[in-house]
Enzyme design. Structure first.
Site: not given
Ligand code: ADP
Ligand code: MG
Length: 884
Positions: A326, A631, A635
């Site tokens: 990310d 997170d 996900d």
């Protein structure tokens, strides 16, 4: 108690708590005493005695004990006691190793234990879930596990998934009103949240009404099967290999014994020697040492802020060839600051850093008056459509909640707007932000009971939902060229690596239902915020190190392409002809098309969590070992599907943590690099001691085998063999497990996960060194024995010493995959200590008279030592220079 039937105030009364204050610490203490911890009773611990006894259950050890008993019966008390002592010490070492491994795993569990957000003494704090007590006010939001049974007091579109309890996998919408029906099943109690269920959307507040075994989950906990201890692939491989090695060792031992008997050695002597040899040669402790090495490595990782949830991840880490990370929060600081505002068709610039509230607005280099049309309302809307709070501690400002929201609070404060109070504007409904919707809305009622909605979110999501815009002359229809102007503004901000957020509003009449699907349409767009989120300092060099280690770094973000591209360029992540793929393109691509471009793609922008799964699969199809970070709730599937799932310790949700095998305590990309480095090192260390142990064992067996073939007497007596097994094999091997990495571990390409234990020349190294160790020991024995045929003990002492010395020298060769001189031998203090203590113990056994009869040793002179050192150095000198 039927909590679902009671109104919230009745629940508060019964539990002596108010929702806006929480419990006092005194109440918390009392209740903890009364109800105990909020945990489900787990499986009972295995007793220490059993673990200790387990060390002796090994078949060969039992045979050895039986043999010792026979020796004792035959009157060989010294041998019997010596062997007993050695076996016991061995057992103790195994026991302590197991304890140590167990302890560090427990510590790991503690570190990744679930947390809960509770209100106590009027302050929100994060505590361990097991500390939650009845009456606590707790807050949960999407991705959290509900820590106890709660009666819901407030729900912002909160939904939970309760399949663990009810078997129903569709999420249940929760609300706060009492239900009058008499006997309701758990799944119909929609104003309750149950321990262990998952919040999939929205957020909520609740009062804890049951903890630990007094929860719905507690009632069925006894039905759940406990999970077995998982073994890692390497441990499995070694266990399989162990079986083969046992067979080989037993076979060779049998040959030695048979030959010995044929040569006329007494059967009893050969039997005891054979059993001792088998015990020494069988690497029965190998899997255990591997576990210890893995768990010690895990502790080193903790120091580098990486928590391993599954031991197997330690091995897989060393194989990672792609890291999909990310951007926001992992590669960047996740500290947003509004730098630019687009309003009334003009760009305003905002000064100030971080969350510090000092700063001013400038337009064309001139300070802006707060009365600039629309500025105050834009900032006010940003504060209303917001879930963060701006706090101050010791003069420093910080944000509670989403940093994107926080940045808007700081920006508003810079023209003097402070937190809005509940009286003037009341938020009556919230449509929460998530990475799929990329927007958030609130419906607000003002003091005149007028309703309006505020929506903020990604500009390319908001623009198509807007029909009007506002400038200094008021509201206008949003036409194509107005949209173009907005798009230009968005692009210019994004090119500067700014994260863009648009904000819009719309009046709503009181008769429109609040759950209408058409709410977020026909908005009036007011302006754009551009916020900076600086990259973390360490990330650039970590990406570079990964590149040198043959690991590709890929950035994944929900942000605008241009923002993503600009940051990727800053970080040196995107090469000249590297590709940037957007979410909508991913939607159109087939799996095959994606696989065609994925090797050249470095950035995925404007993606949703669902895309991550597709990305993981495509890389895996291409043969990559993929590490994937995440997170949020959505996900979790991608994290599970990846080879190394990575979750965030600070900003991560419970679900992603549960799905992951690695948790970053500091949410930092650079920590992934450190973990991979450590993972590679651990594997290399395991290779080192496998190499050392097996080469030693080969040497031990061969010296006996050769002696029998040459019709010589036994070069080593049973106690000596057992002593070598315990001291020379044990200590240095463990020290190798603690070795530092070789300088080039991060310059090699990732290891192939399918490679066998003996890959990359390890098998050859073991055999070649092992044979040589056997030969030199035999030569030393023969030379001494031939000169003193009537003093067998003398020859045996020389053989014993040569074997030990050859191993202690060889151990330094095992530290490197290259030549022995590529490493400083004094670098590993543990190894030095291990070698020195082995040496001292050797000298004690040889020179301390009381021990001589026990170990069948005698004094050695200088000339003996010259022979011993020349012989024992030979294997390492001959092979140490080569890379083979
Ligand atoms: P990432 O975490 O990868 O940066 P997100 O999915 O969180 O991506 O955000 C995607 C976009 O959604 C952002 O570029 C921004 O425009 C918008 N956004 C992010 N956070 C919020 C929020 N709290 N409220 C409204 N919009 C937001
Ligand atoms: Mg985000």
């Amino acid at each position: 108690m039927r909590w679902y039937q009671l109104d919230v105030d009745r629940v508060e009364q019964k539990l002596h708590v108010t929702t806006n204050r929480g419990l006092t610490s005194k109440q918390v203490d009392e209740r903890r005493k009364q109800y105990g911890q909020n945990v489900l009773e787990s499986q009972k611990n295995i007793s220490k005695w059993l673990i200790f006894l387990k060390q002796f259950q090994d078949f060969m050890v039992l045979v050895l004990l039986a043999a010792t008993l026979i020796a004792g019966l035959l009157g060989e008390f010294i041998d019997a006691i010596a062997i007993m002592v050695i076996v016991l010490v061995n057992g103790f070492i195994g026991f302590f190793q197991e304890q140590k491994a167990e302890k560090s795993l427990d510590k790991l569990k503690e570190l990744s234990a679930p947390m809960a957000t509770v209100l106590r003494e009027e302050r929100w704090e994060k505590i361990l879930s097991k500390e939650v007590v009845v009456g606590d006010i707790i807050k949960v939001s999407s991705g959290d596990r509900v820590p106890a049974d709660i009666r819901i007091v407030k729900s912002n579109s909160m939904e939970t998934e309760e399949s663990a309890l009810t078997g129903e996998s569709l999420p249940v919408m929760k609300h706060a009103t009492a239900i009058v029906t008499d006997s309701l099943d758990a799944q119909d109690q929609i104003n309750m949240g149950f321990m262990g269920t998952l919040v999939t959307r929205g957020s909520g507040v609740g009062i804890v009404v049951g903890t630990g075994m007094n929860t719905v989950m507690g009632q069925i906990a006894s039905l759940m099967v406990s999970t077995k201890k998982a073994i890692t692939p390497l441990e499995r491989k070694l266990a399989e290999l162990g079986k083969i090695l046992i067979a080989v060792a037993l076979f060779l031992t049998a040959v030695v014994v048979a030959l010995g008997v044929l040569q006329g050695h007494p059967i009893y002597n050969m039997f005891l020697a054979g059993v001792s040899l088998a015990v020494a040669a069988i690497p029965e402790g190998l899997p255990a040492i591997v576990t210890v090495a893995l768990s010690l490595g895990v502790q080193r990782m903790i120091r580098k802020k990486a928590i391993v949830r599954k031991l197997s991840a330690v091995e897989t880490l060393g194989c990672a060839s792609v890291i999909c990370s990310d951007k926001t929060g992992t590669m960047t600081e996740n500290q947003m600051t509004v730098k630019e505002i687009y309003l009334n068709g003009e760009h305003l610039y905002v000064t100030g850093d971080g969350y510090d509230i000092r700063g001013d607005y400038f337009l064309n280099k001139e300070k802006v008056d707060p009365s600039l049309p629309n500025l105050e309302s834009m900032l006010l809307y940003g504060m209303l459509c917001n879930n963060a709070s701006l706090n101050v501690k010791k003069g420093k400002y910080y944000i509670d909640g989403d940093p994107t929201d926080g940045a808007l609070l700081v920006a508003a404060r810079k023209i003097g707007l402070k937190a809005v109070t509940g009286k003037k504007f009341q938020v009556i409904k919230e449509l929460p932000f998530d990475s799929d919707r990329k927007r958030m809305s609130v419906i607000v009622e003002d003091e005149n009971n007028m309703r309006f909605m505020i929506t903020k979110g990604a500009p390319d999501v908001l623009l198509p939902r807007s029909s009007y815009f506002i400038d200094t002359n008021g509201r206008k229809l949003l036409k194509e060229n107005d949209k173009n102007e907005f798009n230009q503004a968005i692009n210019s901000m994004a090119d500067k690596a700014l994260r863009t957020i648009a904000i819009g509003m719309k009046p709503i009449s009181r008769d429109v239902p609040l759950d209408s699907a058409f709410l977020e349409k026909d908005l009036t767009i007011i302006g754009l915020f551009g916020m900076i989120d600086p990259p973390r300092k360490e990330v650039k060099s970590a990406i570079e190190e990964c590149r040198q280690a043959g690991i590709k770094t890929v950035m994944i973000t929900g942000d605008h392409v241009k923002t993503a591209r600009a940051i990727a360029k800053n970080l040196n992540l995107l090469p000249e002809n590297g590709l940037v793929v957007e979410g909508y393109q991913l939607n159109q691509m087939s799996m095959n098309e994606l696989e065609d471009v994925i090797e050249d793609t470095y950035v995925f922008a404007r993606v949703t969590p669902e895309h991550k799964l597709k990305i993981v699969k495509a890389f895996q199809e291409k043969g990559h070992i993929v590490a994937m970070t995440g997170d949020g709730v959505n996900d979790a599937p991608a994290i599970k599907a990846s080879d190394i799932g990575i979750s965030m310790g600070i900003n991560g949700t419970d679900v992603t943590k549960e799905a992951s095998s690695l948790i970053l305590m500091d949410d930092n990309f650079a920590t992934i690099k450190s973990a991979i480095q450590e993972g590679r090192n651990i594997y290399e260390n395991i290779r080192k001691f496998i190499r050392y142990l097996l080469a030693s064992n080969v040497g031990e067996i061969l010296v006996m085998l050769f002696a029998m073939l040459l019709a010589l007497p036994l070069p080593l007596v049973p106690v000596q063999i057992l002593w070598v097994n315990l001291v020379t094999d044990g200590l240095p091997a463990m020290a190798l497990g603690l070795d530092k990495s070789e300088g080039d571990v991060m310059k090699r390409s990732p290891r192939n996960p399918r490679e066998g234990v003996f890959a990359r020349g390890l098998g050859y190294k073991i055999i070649s060194r092992g044979i040589l160790i056997g030969i030199v020991t035999l030569i030393a024995f023969m030379v001494t024995y031939q000169n003193n045929p009537d003093n067998l003990i003398y020859g045996q002492t020389v053989a014993f010493t040569t074997l030990v010395m050859a191993q202690l020298i060889h151990v330094f060769d095992c530290r490197s995959e290259h030549s022995i001189f590529s490493r400083n031998p004094f670098e590993n203090v543990y190894l030095l200590l291990a070698v020195i203590s082995s040496l001292l113990l050797l000298l004690v056994v040889i020179y301390w008279e009381p021990l001589q009869p026990i170990f069948h040793t005698t004094f050695l002179g200088v000339r003996d030592w010259m022979l011993i050192i020349a012989m024992s150095a030979l294997p390492t000198v001959l092979f140490g220079f080569t890379k083979k």
